[in-house]
Design an enzyme around this catalytic site. Sequence first.
Site, PDB file in Angstrom:
ATOM      1  N   ARG A 153     -26.434  16.511  36.435  1.00 15.43           N
ATOM      2  CA  ARG A 153     -26.162  15.011  36.305  1.00 15.43           C
ATOM      3  C   ARG A 153     -25.617  14.550  37.407  1.00 15.43           C
ATOM      4  O   ARG A 153     -24.723  15.159  38.104  1.00 15.43           O
ATOM      5  CB  ARG A 153     -25.391  14.640  34.923  1.00 15.43           C
ATOM      6  CG  ARG A 153     -25.807  15.100  33.667  1.00 15.43           C
ATOM      7  CD  ARG A 153     -24.927  15.076  32.578  1.00 15.43           C
ATOM      8  NE  ARG A 153     -25.510  15.342  31.414  1.00 15.43           N
ATOM      9  CZ  ARG A 153     -25.331  16.684  30.684  1.00 15.43           C
ATOM     10  NH1 ARG A 153     -24.538  17.600  31.308  1.00 15.43           N
ATOM     11  NH2 ARG A 153     -25.823  16.898  29.505  1.00 15.43           N
ATOM     12  N   LYS A 178     -20.615  16.720  30.926  1.00 13.48           N
ATOM     13  CA  LYS A 178     -20.680  15.955  29.778  1.00 13.48           C
ATOM     14  C   LYS A 178     -20.293  16.641  28.332  1.00 13.48           C
ATOM     15  O   LYS A 178     -20.634  17.675  28.199  1.00 13.48           O
ATOM     16  CB  LYS A 178     -22.250  15.646  29.537  1.00 13.48           C
ATOM     17  CG  LYS A 178     -22.406  14.358  28.416  1.00 13.48           C
ATOM     18  CD  LYS A 178     -23.783  13.868  28.470  1.00 13.48           C
ATOM     19  CE  LYS A 178     -23.852  12.745  27.502  1.00 13.48           C
ATOM     20  NZ  LYS A 178     -25.376  12.105  27.296  1.00 13.48           N
ATOM     21  N   HIS A 245     -31.274  10.066  37.954  1.00 15.52           N
ATOM     22  CA  HIS A 245     -31.379  10.887  36.539  1.00 15.52           C
ATOM     23  C   HIS A 245     -32.930  11.282  36.705  1.00 15.52           C
ATOM     24  O   HIS A 245     -32.896  12.146  35.896  1.00 15.52           O
ATOM     25  CB  HIS A 245     -31.100   9.971  35.359  1.00 15.52           C
ATOM     26  CG  HIS A 245     -30.899  10.684  34.140  1.00 15.52           C
ATOM     27  ND1 HIS A 245     -29.643  11.497  33.980  1.00 15.52           N
ATOM     28  CD2 HIS A 245     -31.623  10.883  33.176  1.00 15.52           C
ATOM     29  CE1 HIS A 245     -29.684  12.025  32.844  1.00 15.52           C
ATOM     30  NE2 HIS A 245     -30.882  11.683  32.143  1.00 15.52           N
ATOM     31  N   ARG A 248     -33.037  14.909  37.546  1.00  9.05           N
ATOM     32  CA  ARG A 248     -32.800  15.638  36.478  1.00  9.05           C
ATOM     33  C   ARG A 248     -33.969  15.970  35.717  1.00  9.05           C
ATOM     34  O   ARG A 248     -34.272  17.136  35.169  1.00  9.05           O
ATOM     35  CB  ARG A 248     -31.646  15.210  35.857  1.00  9.05           C
ATOM     36  CG  ARG A 248     -31.169  15.899  34.490  1.00  9.05           C
ATOM     37  CD  ARG A 248     -29.623  15.502  34.221  1.00  9.05           C
ATOM     38  NE  ARG A 248     -29.569  15.949  32.764  1.00  9.05           N
ATOM     39  CZ  ARG A 248     -28.736  17.084  32.403  1.00  9.05           C
ATOM     40  NH1 ARG A 248     -28.429  17.935  33.364  1.00  9.05           N
ATOM     41  NH2 ARG A 248     -28.585  17.161  31.263  1.00  9.05           N
ATOM     42  N   HIS A 271     -27.233  20.983  27.713  1.00  6.52           N
ATOM     43  CA  HIS A 271     -27.730  20.309  26.530  1.00  6.52           C
ATOM     44  C   HIS A 271     -26.627  21.167  25.374  1.00  6.52           C
ATOM     45  O   HIS A 271     -26.847  22.157  25.334  1.00  6.52           O
ATOM     46  CB  HIS A 271     -28.963  19.911  26.309  1.00  6.52           C
ATOM     47  CG  HIS A 271     -29.559  19.048  26.957  1.00  6.52           C
ATOM     48  ND1 HIS A 271     -31.069  19.051  27.218  1.00  6.52           N
ATOM     49  CD2 HIS A 271     -28.967  18.046  27.873  1.00  6.52           C
ATOM     50  CE1 HIS A 271     -31.409  18.163  28.085  1.00  6.52           C
ATOM     51  NE2 HIS A 271     -30.355  17.354  28.425  1.00  6.52           N
ATOM     52  N   TYR A 280     -38.164  16.795  26.796  1.00  9.87           N
ATOM     53  CA  TYR A 280     -39.033  17.430  28.175  1.00  9.87           C
ATOM     54  C   TYR A 280     -40.166  17.960  28.067  1.00  9.87           C
ATOM     55  O   TYR A 280     -41.108  18.507  28.797  1.00  9.87           O
ATOM     56  CB  TYR A 280     -38.064  18.087  29.126  1.00  9.87           C
ATOM     57  CG  TYR A 280     -36.894  17.444  29.608  1.00  9.87           C
ATOM     58  CD1 TYR A 280     -37.103  16.404  30.559  1.00  9.87           C
ATOM     59  CD2 TYR A 280     -35.647  17.606  29.189  1.00  9.87           C
ATOM     60  CE1 TYR A 280     -35.652  15.448  31.037  1.00  9.87           C
ATOM     61  CE2 TYR A 280     -34.516  16.844  29.320  1.00  9.87           C
ATOM     62  CZ  TYR A 280     -34.656  15.871  30.548  1.00  9.87           C
ATOM     63  OH  TYR A 280     -33.562  15.163  30.689  1.00  9.87           O
TER      64      TYR A 280
END
Length: 297
Positions: A153, A178, A245, A248, A271, A280
């Site tokens: 990120r 995150k 982004h 990514r 994630h 994705y």
Amino acid sequence: MNQVEITSLLLNQAISVFEEWLSMRGMSGETMRGYLVDINQFNRWMTSKSNSPVLVDAITVRHVEEFVSYLANERGCKPRTVNRKINALSTFFQCMKKKRILSENPLEDFERVKVPDSERIYLNREEVEAIIQAIDHPVLHYFAMTMAYTGLRVNECINLTLHDVNLEDGYIQVINGKGGKNRTVPMSDRLKSQLQTYLKFHRPKTDSLFFFALKKTGTVSDQYVNRILKEACKKAGITKHVTSHILRHSFASYLVKKDTHVAVIQRLLGHASVKTTSVYLHVHPNNLKEAVNQIDF
């Protein structure tokens, strides 16, 4: 008496409780800021709608549905933006439930807005390379390359220190990503070589501990990164709306095309759930045709 006071908590008071709760969970400053911006927007909208301060236990699913409609129709927010705000509200109500301010999270089963496939922008290999080569600024050139080759990120890349990038063993340590989580991301041989060149010849002399450092500020901002990317796209003749982004996204999309297992992509992206990574796994019609042609019963 205490139960009545807790149940009657005002929304603006509850936001303070939420901020403290996020901090205790080890959320990064940027993640906390994002949550609070969205919750405070909801608070302003509710206060304006009610023409008075709002009690937390008076908020209903209907209120959130009207807020979503306001965001989409009056503010013109895109589905992804709307979903981000719904997620922030759901996390807020989760906190209220855990703190026993509410008995239930009203958004536990709240449906997200469908995101059109056309809204998901990805770059192919040639486009990524063209953008990177079009970035003349030495620090930002290697910054964009690192994002594209690791899927970090933008804020994870900004916050990398010299200690986080291990060029000897070829990995990057993401600290407090995150959700406050750490993870290790291996570097390709090409990226490792390029970052060695960056440190040796292109990183300015500075006391900053940040790996990507500008001489003047000692760091890099996400706004500056996006501005440089916009200029690079124009120079490379790419008309897609490219932000940091998107690099990514493109990293994940490229791995999918290379038949990388979704659990591996999940770990690399950091994630919490494979469900998040599944966005994705877009499928091209040609892939479907290739699949059925492999059947030879």
